[in-house]
Design a protein around this motif. Structure first.
Motif, PDB file in Angstrom:
ATOM      1  N   PRO A 193      17.756 101.594  91.776  1.00  0.00           N
ATOM      2  CA  PRO A 193      16.290 101.457  91.731  1.00  0.00           C
ATOM      3  C   PRO A 193      15.867  99.995  91.799  1.00  0.00           C
ATOM      4  O   PRO A 193      15.312  99.428  90.844  1.00  0.00           O
ATOM      5  N   SER A 194      16.142  99.367  92.919  1.00  0.00           N
ATOM      6  CA  SER A 194      15.874  97.940  93.098  1.00  0.00           C
ATOM      7  C   SER A 194      14.845  97.733  94.197  1.00  0.00           C
ATOM      8  O   SER A 194      14.870  98.410  95.224  1.00  0.00           O
ATOM      9  N   ALA A 195      13.952  96.762  93.973  1.00  0.00           N
ATOM     10  CA  ALA A 195      12.965  96.426  95.003  1.00  0.00           C
ATOM     11  C   ALA A 195      13.601  95.736  96.192  1.00  0.00           C
ATOM     12  O   ALA A 195      12.974  95.609  97.248  1.00  0.00           O
ATOM     13  N   ASP A 196      14.851  95.291  96.039  1.00  0.00           N
ATOM     14  CA  ASP A 196      15.539  94.608  97.136  1.00  0.00           C
ATOM     15  C   ASP A 196      16.161  95.580  98.134  1.00  0.00           C
ATOM     16  O   ASP A 196      16.593  95.155  99.213  1.00  0.00           O
ATOM     17  N   LEU A 197      16.248  96.850  97.783  1.00  0.00           N
ATOM     18  CA  LEU A 197      16.848  97.829  98.689  1.00  0.00           C
ATOM     19  C   LEU A 197      15.924  98.057  99.880  1.00  0.00           C
ATOM     20  O   LEU A 197      14.758  98.397  99.718  1.00  0.00           O
ATOM     21  N   ARG A 198      16.468  97.858 101.055  1.00  0.00           N
ATOM     22  CA  ARG A 198      15.707  98.051 102.291  1.00  0.00           C
ATOM     23  C   ARG A 198      16.334  99.179 103.102  1.00  0.00           C
ATOM     24  O   ARG A 198      17.548  99.245 103.250  1.00  0.00           O
ATOM     25  N   ILE A 199      15.484 100.050 103.636  1.00  0.00           N
ATOM     26  CA  ILE A 199      15.942 101.168 104.471  1.00  0.00           C
ATOM     27  C   ILE A 199      15.137 101.156 105.758  1.00  0.00           C
ATOM     28  O   ILE A 199      13.931 101.428 105.749  1.00  0.00           O
ATOM     29  N   ASP A 200      15.798 100.793 106.850  1.00  0.00           N
ATOM     30  CA  ASP A 200      15.186 100.856 108.178  1.00  0.00           C
ATOM     31  C   ASP A 200      15.634 102.154 108.857  1.00  0.00           C
ATOM     32  O   ASP A 200      16.670 102.720 108.508  1.00  0.00           O
ATOM     33  N   SER A 201      14.863 102.588 109.819  1.00  0.00           N
ATOM     34  CA  SER A 201      15.218 103.833 110.506  1.00  0.00           C
ATOM     35  C   SER A 201      14.980 103.708 111.995  1.00  0.00           C
ATOM     36  O   SER A 201      14.162 102.893 112.455  1.00  0.00           O
TER      37      SER A 201
END
Length: 545
Positions: A193-201
């Motif tokens: 649960p981190s604000a640094d996690l990025r998920i592109d699609s």
């Protein structure tokens, strides 16, 4: 009569053609709806109207305006459609019940005051409307409005989250990925649960349009690595992506190497651990296996339990895995070389036993080993492909009955059967199936080299394998890192697993932005057994204050 108006062409007249629907859609990808529901129905029916599971429902918005909705029956939640869409559109909201709604106000009122679905957007390109229906959405077109509503109503039945079948652990989480991409992303976010996690699609596959998610940690992962991953994925042009294994074969550096250059896993905790190290994870909708890049060789003999148990115990077990790995690669070839060329290396008592066992075997050791090894591979493949209830029984019959019968018939010597059995057990100790498969295949050329040149042949084969490993790279990272090129910090987690307080830095070869895993100074217990100063209670005066 014009049906659609487009950016490059106008007044498209609908004509029945023999072109496949996909080609028809591609030729009209820029066309936009014109506000006529009859024309919208004609276009959609041209593409997908012959399917019996397509529902087309006409109704009147607020009892006045003609409208139509489209959806696939087996891809949607019918309760949401009936209650949150149809009922909401057919009856005016209470605060607007006494007001007259003009035609130019209708679109804004439907979007902001009527529809209860959070996943609602307006689209005017006909191709995007069709794509929304194909993905399980509901499309609502209203007469006189040149944009249609695409509403997210997708509901797919899937298996429940269960323990991963391919990566069993004694101590560790019991959650594994499933086929739905949204569920898999939620499992990652639950553990990270981190604000640094990025998920592109992105979408890959001209016909399947499979959704692919690229996960990484902003502030940790090297931006050049993320750019490289996106670049390789964007160059994939294929009809369909049915599993993450398709992507693996397109993005790996060396397509002719038996060694895997991309790691796959169905464990969310393993993905999170790799993301925190600075790697990139790739997930595909419809596949329970996520890919991790870049990959180095030492990842294939490590497990989740290496880090959940104490380091002394897991270091010993990791060493045992390494021994089993080398055992499964060179043991049959070593046996062939010694029997055929260097029998003087065998102790006298043991040599007599070996010679007695081989007395009735009619062919050389290399032929015997190749036949038994091939039979074992066939038996292993048959065990995997058969139903689970039958496969276990077959493996027992194959090992006990067939092996014993082969020895009794003089088809093979007892020492050969024992050698191949130990080799097979050693290959099972390798946690990664694709790495174990590479070693299984390399056994055969090593056996042939040993049968032709003896111990010299084994050394030549191992040198060639080592040279190949040194030449491999995974997204620019040397495959044998951190051994070659050497890095002391990385070697703390190479052959043995050092204590967690020693592993303060992230892998150097990943060139992460943030190199530090945790702070340098941690509260340490006092050697005398007393509590650290930070944990001592505050002193009180005589009044207890």
């Amino acid at each position: 009569m014009p049906i659609f108006h487009g950016t490059n062409t106008t007044n498209h007249q609908y004509k029945s053609t023999d072109a496949p629907p996909s080609e028809f859609l591609a030729s009209h990808k820029d066309d936009r709806i014109n506000g006529s529901i009859e024309d919208t129905i004609a276009f959609i029916m041209k593409l997908i109207g012959s399917n019996t599971d397509l529902t087309t429902r006409r109704f009147r918005v607020f009892g006045e305006y003609e409208a139509v909705l489209f959806y696939y029956t087996n891809l949607v939640n019918h309760t949401n459609i009936n209650v949150d869409i149809l009922k909401a559109l057919m009856y005016k909201p209470d605060h607007l019940s006494k007001k007259t709604i003009e035609k130019h106000q209708l679109k804004d009122i439907l979007l902001n005051d009527t529809l209860y679905q959070s996943e609602t957007k307006l689209e005017n390109k006909a191709a995007l409307l069709v794509d929304g229906i194909m993905r399980g959405g509901t499309v609502v077109a209203v007469e006189g409005i040149d944009e249609a509503f695409v509403i997210g109503t997708r509901t797919i039945e899937s298996r429940s989250i269960d323990q991963p079948a391919t990566e069993q652990v004694i101590r560790g989480p019991r959650e594994g990925f499933v086929e739905l991409l949204g569920t898999n992303i939620s499992l990652i976010r639950y553990r990270l649960p981190s604000a640094d996690l990025r998920i592109d699609s992105m979408e890959i596959g001209q016909r399947t349009k499979s959704k692919v998610a690229i996960c990484y940690m902003d502030g940790i992962t090297n931006p050049e690595l993320v750019k490289d991953v996106n670049s390789r994925l964007s160059k994939i042009h294929i009809d369909g992506i049915l599993d993450s294994g398709y992507l693996e074969q397109f993005i790996e550096d060396n397509h002719f190497s038996p060694f895997p250059q991309v790691q796959y896993t169905e464990r969310p905790d393993k993905i999170v651990a790799n993301l925190l190290e600075g790697r990139v994870a790739i997930l595909v909708d419809g596949s329970p296996l996520a890919l991790v890049v870049p990959t180095v060789f030492n990842q294939f003999y490590q497990t989740v339990e290496d880090y959940t148990e104490r380091y002394l115990l897991m270091s010993a077990i990791r060493l045992a895995r390494l021994v089993a790995l080398m055992f499964s690669l060179i043991f049959p070839s070593l046996y062939v070389a010694i029997i055929s060329f260097n029998p003087e290396l065998i102790p006298t008592e043991f040599a007599v036993a070996v010679a007695g066992g081989r007395a009735g075997v009619p062919y050389p050791a290399i032929i015997e080993v190749l036949i038994i090894e091939t039979s074992m591979e066939v038996l292993r493949e048959a065990t995997i492909r058969l139903p689970q209830q039958v496969g276990g029984a077959l493996s027992i019959v194959g090992v006990l009955v067939i092996g014993q019968a082969a020895v009794a018939a003089g088809f093979a010597s007892p020492i050969t059967v024992v050698t191949i059995a130990l080799t097979t057990i050693g290959s099972f100790a390798t946690p990664a199936y694709n790495a174990a498969l590479a070693l299984r295949l390399l056994r055969f050329p090593l056996i042939i080299m040993a049968g032709l040149f003896g111990l010299y042949g084994i050394m030549i084969g191992l040198i060639l394998i080592a040279n190949h490993l040194l030449s491999l790279r995974s997204f620019g990272v040397p495959y044998l890192s951190p051994l070659v090129p050497g890095n002391f910090e990385g070697m703390k987690d190479l052959i043995i697993r050092g204590p967690l307080p020693w592993l303060k830095k992230r892998p150097h070869f990943l060139q992460t932005i943030d190199r530090t895993r945790f702070a340098e100074q941690q509260p340490q217990p006092s050697p005398s057994g007393r509590e650290p100063e930070l944990l001592k209670p505050l002193k009180t005066d005589d009044n207890g204050e």
